[in-house]
Design a protein around this motif. Sequence first.
Motif, PDB file in Angstrom:
ATOM      1  N   PRO A  31       0.819  -1.224   0.000  1.00 36.03           N
ATOM      2  CA  PRO A  31       0.000   0.000   0.000  1.00 36.03           C
ATOM      3  C   PRO A  31       0.850   1.270   0.000  1.00 36.03           C
ATOM      4  CG  PRO A  31       0.033  -0.976   2.177  1.00 36.03           C
ATOM      5  CD  PRO A  31       0.820  -1.899   1.276  1.00 36.03           C
ATOM      6  N   SER A  32       0.627   2.132  -0.969  1.00 33.71           N
ATOM      7  CA  SER A  32       1.378   3.389  -1.036  1.00 33.71           C
ATOM      8  C   SER A  32       1.007   4.317   0.118  1.00 33.71           C
ATOM      9  CB  SER A  32       1.136   4.081  -2.370  1.00 33.71           C
ATOM     10  OG  SER A  32      -0.221   4.429  -2.500  1.00 33.71           O
ATOM     11  N   GLU A  33      -0.214   4.193   0.626  1.00 31.07           N
ATOM     12  CA  GLU A  33      -0.625   5.027   1.754  1.00 31.07           C
ATOM     13  C   GLU A  33       0.267   4.761   2.959  1.00 31.07           C
ATOM     14  OE1 GLU A  33      -2.700   3.091   0.019  1.00 31.07           O
ATOM     15  OE2 GLU A  33      -3.944   4.551  -1.030  1.00 31.07           O
ATOM     16  N   LEU A  34       0.627   3.520   3.161  1.00 32.18           N
ATOM     17  CA  LEU A  34       1.505   3.159   4.270  1.00 32.18           C
ATOM     18  C   LEU A  34       2.895   3.757   4.083  1.00 32.18           C
ATOM     19  CD1 LEU A  34       1.573   1.375   6.838  1.00 32.18           C
ATOM     20  CD2 LEU A  34       2.425  -0.454   5.395  1.00 32.18           C
ATOM     21  N   ILE A  35       3.407   3.668   2.879  1.00 32.80           N
ATOM     22  CA  ILE A  35       4.741   4.209   2.586  1.00 32.80           C
ATOM     23  C   ILE A  35       4.756   5.716   2.809  1.00 32.80           C
ATOM     24  CG2 ILE A  35       6.460   4.558   0.769  1.00 32.80           C
ATOM     25  CD1 ILE A  35       5.302   1.939  -0.506  1.00 32.80           C
ATOM     26  N   LEU A  36       3.760   6.406   2.288  1.00 31.61           N
ATOM     27  CA  LEU A  36       3.732   7.866   2.408  1.00 31.61           C
ATOM     28  C   LEU A  36       3.426   8.321   3.831  1.00 31.61           C
ATOM     29  CD1 LEU A  36       2.045   8.732  -0.982  1.00 31.61           C
ATOM     30  CD2 LEU A  36       4.456   8.896  -0.355  1.00 31.61           C
ATOM     31  N   THR A  37       2.668   7.522   4.569  1.00 32.15           N
ATOM     32  CA  THR A  37       2.426   7.847   5.979  1.00 32.15           C
ATOM     33  C   THR A  37       3.722   7.786   6.770  1.00 32.15           C
ATOM     34  OG1 THR A  37       0.172   6.999   5.841  1.00 32.15           O
ATOM     35  CG2 THR A  37       1.126   7.184   8.036  1.00 32.15           C
ATOM     36  N   PHE A  38       4.509   6.729   6.549  1.00 32.27           N
ATOM     37  CA  PHE A  38       5.795   6.624   7.245  1.00 32.27           C
ATOM     38  C   PHE A  38       6.768   7.702   6.786  1.00 32.27           C
ATOM     39  CE2 PHE A  38       4.715   2.029   8.065  1.00 32.27           C
ATOM     40  CZ  PHE A  38       4.518   2.211   9.423  1.00 32.27           C
ATOM     41  N   THR A  39       6.672   8.088   5.527  1.00 31.38           N
ATOM     42  CA  THR A  39       7.523   9.178   5.038  1.00 31.38           C
ATOM     43  C   THR A  39       7.206  10.464   5.790  1.00 31.38           C
ATOM     44  OG1 THR A  39       7.593   8.173   2.846  1.00 31.38           O
ATOM     45  CG2 THR A  39       8.192  10.488   2.986  1.00 31.38           C
ATOM     46  N   GLY A  40       5.935  10.761   5.969  1.00 33.48           N
ATOM     47  CA  GLY A  40       5.548  11.945   6.728  1.00 33.48           C
ATOM     48  C   GLY A  40       5.879  11.819   8.197  1.00 33.48           C
ATOM     49  N   PHE A  41       5.722  10.622   8.739  1.00 35.40           N
ATOM     50  CA  PHE A  41       6.015  10.389  10.151  1.00 35.40           C
ATOM     51  C   PHE A  41       7.501  10.568  10.455  1.00 35.40           C
ATOM     52  CE2 PHE A  41       7.152   7.318  13.538  1.00 35.40           C
ATOM     53  CZ  PHE A  41       6.445   7.896  14.584  1.00 35.40           C
ATOM     54  N   LEU A  42       8.353  10.192   9.520  1.00 29.68           N
ATOM     55  CA  LEU A  42       9.797  10.298   9.721  1.00 29.68           C
ATOM     56  C   LEU A  42      10.311  11.686   9.366  1.00 29.68           C
ATOM     57  CD1 LEU A  42      10.773   6.785   8.424  1.00 29.68           C
ATOM     58  CD2 LEU A  42      10.730   7.576  10.787  1.00 29.68           C
ATOM     59  N   THR A  43       9.412  12.628   9.200  1.00 25.10           N
ATOM     60  CA  THR A  43       9.684  14.051   8.976  1.00 25.10           C
ATOM     61  C   THR A  43      10.613  14.345   7.801  1.00 25.10           C
ATOM     62  OG1 THR A  43      11.476  14.138  10.596  1.00 25.10           O
ATOM     63  CG2 THR A  43       9.258  14.674  11.396  1.00 25.10           C
ATOM     64  N   LEU A  44      10.449  13.611   6.736  1.00 23.56           N
ATOM     65  CA  LEU A  44      11.095  14.025   5.494  1.00 23.56           C
ATOM     66  C   LEU A  44      10.268  15.181   4.956  1.00 23.56           C
ATOM     67  CD1 LEU A  44      11.838  10.554   3.880  1.00 23.56           C
ATOM     68  CD2 LEU A  44      13.391  11.970   5.172  1.00 23.56           C
TER      69      LEU A  44
END
Length: 121
Positions: A31-44
Motif C-alpha cells: 500500500p502506497s498510503e503506508l509508505i507515504l504515511t511513514f515518510t511523513g512520520f519520519l519528517t522528510l
Amino acid sequence: MNETITQLIQNYGYVAVALLIAAENIFPPIPSELILTFTGFLTLSVPGAIIASTIGAFIGAVTLYWVGTFFDQDRLSRFAASKVGRRFGSPRKKSPRRKTTLTATAGQPPSLAALFQSSAA
C-alpha cells in the motif's frame, strides 16, 4: 512489513521512498498510503516526498509499460495456455473477442447515447 518500510526510509531516505512507490506500482499488494504515511512520520520534507514518490510512480509505470510491450497478445495467449498460466487460473479456451462500441467506431469518438445503447443490447 511496517518495520521494514520504516527502516528502509530511515536508512535510505528519498531513494527508498521512490523505490518503494515503484514497487507498489508494480506489485499492488504494497500500500502506497503506508509508505507515504511513514515518510511523513519520519519528517522528510513534503516537497521531497512528493518528488520522490512521483519519480517512483513514473519508474513503476514505465516498467509496466515495457512489460506490456514485451507481452503482446500472442505471447500472452501462449503464456495463458502454458502450465504456469493454467496454474494461475487462466482459461484454457480462447474466448472470442467482442466488438465494442469503442472499437467498432474506427477511431471516431462515440456519443454517450451510443455507449449506453450498446451496453443495454
